[in-house]
Design a protein around this motif. Structure first.
Motif, short mmCIF file in Angstrom:
data_model
loop_
_atom_site.label_atom_id
_atom_site.label_comp_id
_atom_site.label_asym_id
_atom_site.label_seq_id
_atom_site.Cartn_x
_atom_site.Cartn_y
_atom_site.Cartn_z
N THR A 189 0.85 -1.18 0.00
CA THR A 189 0.00 0.00 0.00
C THR A 189 0.88 1.23 0.00
OG1 THR A 189 -1.69 -1.18 1.24
CG2 THR A 189 -1.81 1.22 1.24
N THR A 190 0.64 2.14 -0.92
CA THR A 190 1.46 3.34 -1.02
C THR A 190 1.30 4.21 0.21
OG1 THR A 190 1.24 3.29 -3.41
CG2 THR A 190 1.94 5.37 -2.42
N ASN A 191 2.41 4.53 0.84
CA ASN A 191 2.42 5.40 2.01
C ASN A 191 3.72 6.18 1.96
OD1 ASN A 191 2.07 6.62 4.46
ND2 ASN A 191 2.73 4.83 5.65
N THR A 192 3.79 7.12 1.02
CA THR A 192 5.05 7.75 0.70
C THR A 192 4.95 9.26 0.72
OG1 THR A 192 4.66 7.97 -1.66
CG2 THR A 192 5.43 5.83 -0.90
N GLN A 193 6.11 9.92 0.56
CA GLN A 193 6.16 11.35 0.47
C GLN A 193 6.07 11.81 -0.99
OE1 GLN A 193 9.72 12.54 2.45
NE2 GLN A 193 9.02 11.86 4.44
N THR A 194 6.03 10.86 -1.93
CA THR A 194 5.88 11.18 -3.34
C THR A 194 4.78 10.31 -3.91
OG1 THR A 194 7.34 9.47 -4.23
CG2 THR A 194 8.39 11.46 -3.40
N SER A 195 4.47 10.50 -5.19
CA SER A 195 3.41 9.71 -5.81
C SER A 195 3.91 8.37 -6.31
CB SER A 195 2.81 10.49 -6.99
OG SER A 195 3.81 10.76 -7.95
N ALA A 196 5.22 8.13 -6.22
CA ALA A 196 5.79 6.87 -6.70
C ALA A 196 5.40 5.73 -5.78
CB ALA A 196 7.31 6.97 -6.77
N ILE A 254 16.16 2.20 4.39
CA ILE A 254 16.48 0.82 4.71
C ILE A 254 15.70 0.32 5.92
CG2 ILE A 254 18.47 1.43 6.17
CD1 ILE A 254 18.14 -1.61 3.79
N ASN A 255 15.31 1.21 6.82
CA ASN A 255 14.56 0.80 8.01
C ASN A 255 13.07 1.08 7.90
OD1 ASN A 255 14.73 3.57 8.12
ND2 ASN A 255 15.03 3.67 10.34
N ALA A 256 12.61 1.55 6.72
CA ALA A 256 11.19 1.84 6.51
C ALA A 256 10.89 1.64 5.03
CB ALA A 256 10.86 3.27 6.95
N LYS A 257 10.79 0.39 4.61
CA LYS A 257 10.77 0.07 3.19
C LYS A 257 9.42 0.32 2.52
CE LYS A 257 14.34 -3.19 4.22
NZ LYS A 257 14.23 -2.84 5.63
N LYS A 258 8.44 0.83 3.28
CA LYS A 258 7.16 1.19 2.68
C LYS A 258 7.08 2.69 2.37
CE LYS A 258 4.45 -2.43 4.97
NZ LYS A 258 3.25 -2.70 5.81
N ARG A 259 8.20 3.38 2.58
CA ARG A 259 8.17 4.84 2.42
C ARG A 259 9.27 5.29 1.49
NH1 ARG A 259 10.03 9.29 5.80
NH2 ARG A 259 10.97 7.78 7.21
#
Length: 234
Positions: A125-132, A141-146
């Protein structure tokens, strides 16, 4: 179910618990001993009854004699050498970290590095600071969903910054993973006033020169897949 499938599924369930990766992704782990971290993948080829092939990502590591592994239940793993001798073992602690000892009694630890290059990224599930979508961007490396922020994936010449390692990092003699490893950076350290970094465009890597006590060396800040040290501390 045949013995191989039981062993490998136990390994996949246990070692991939910290990620959303599937069993066929062969994520990269770091085996840390003697002040060195050697990256490996857990293969699916049986090299002797109950022992499976260990695939090394790095060459010239101090623990390069590791050849195979075997799971003992869900929270114990053993490593074997050329002559089928037991080299090291590790247990999964209550904090989710794998720790143990190498044959001569020195501390031994397993550190998760992330999915191997070239493997199909897991659906997340996308949970990022960008649209990618995760898997198509550089992640922490310690938060691979972001996805990492632009300030952590770019390099500005002559900029003075503070860097916070996100995992134990090798301190290299030169800005190159093939260079000699001098030591491993301690946890929770903050590198203040980092002034000298260099970018390798071909490898999409950023290396920074830091000092640990009286020792100076280079850490890998980011590569094509992950950020290993973020900008700022605290």
């Amino acid at each position: 179910m045949i013995p191989f499938r039981r062993t490998f599924l136990a390994l996949a369930t246990t070692l991939l618990a910290c990620t959303t990766a599937q069993a066929d992704q062969k994520p990269i782990w770091g085996l840390q001993a003697y002040g060195d971290i050697c990256r490996v993948k857990f293969g699916q080829k049986e090299i002797k009854p109950g022992v499976w092939r260990l695939i090394k990502v790095d060459k010239g590591c101090d623990i390069a004699n590791f050849k195979g592994y075997a799971m003992q239940g869900d929270s114990h793993i053993r490593f074997y050498g050329k002559q089928n001798s037991l080299i090291a073992s590790a247990d999964k602690g209550a904090d989710g970290q794998w720790r143990g000892v190498i044959g001569d009694g020195d501390p031994f630890e397993m550190v998760y590095f992330g999915p191997a290059k070239g493997n199909k990224p897991a659906k997340t599930t996308t949970n990022t600071q960008t649209s990618a979508a995760v898997g198509k961007c550089v992640t922490y490396i310690n938060a691979k969903k972001r996805c990492a922020s632009p300030e952590d994936t770019t390099y500005k010449a002559f900029e003075t910054i503070a860097l916070q390692p996100l995992a134990p990092l090798n301190l290299y003699f030169m800005p190159d993973a093939a260079s000699r490893v001098q030591s491993v950076t301690p946890r929770n350290i903050c590198f203040q006033e980092v002034r000298h970094c260099t970018e390798r465009y071909f490898d999409k890597e950023i290396w920074c020169q830091v000092r640990v006590g009286n020792e100076s060396g280079w850490i890998l800040r980011k590569d094509a897949n992950h950020v290993y040290a973020s900008k700022g501390c605290g």
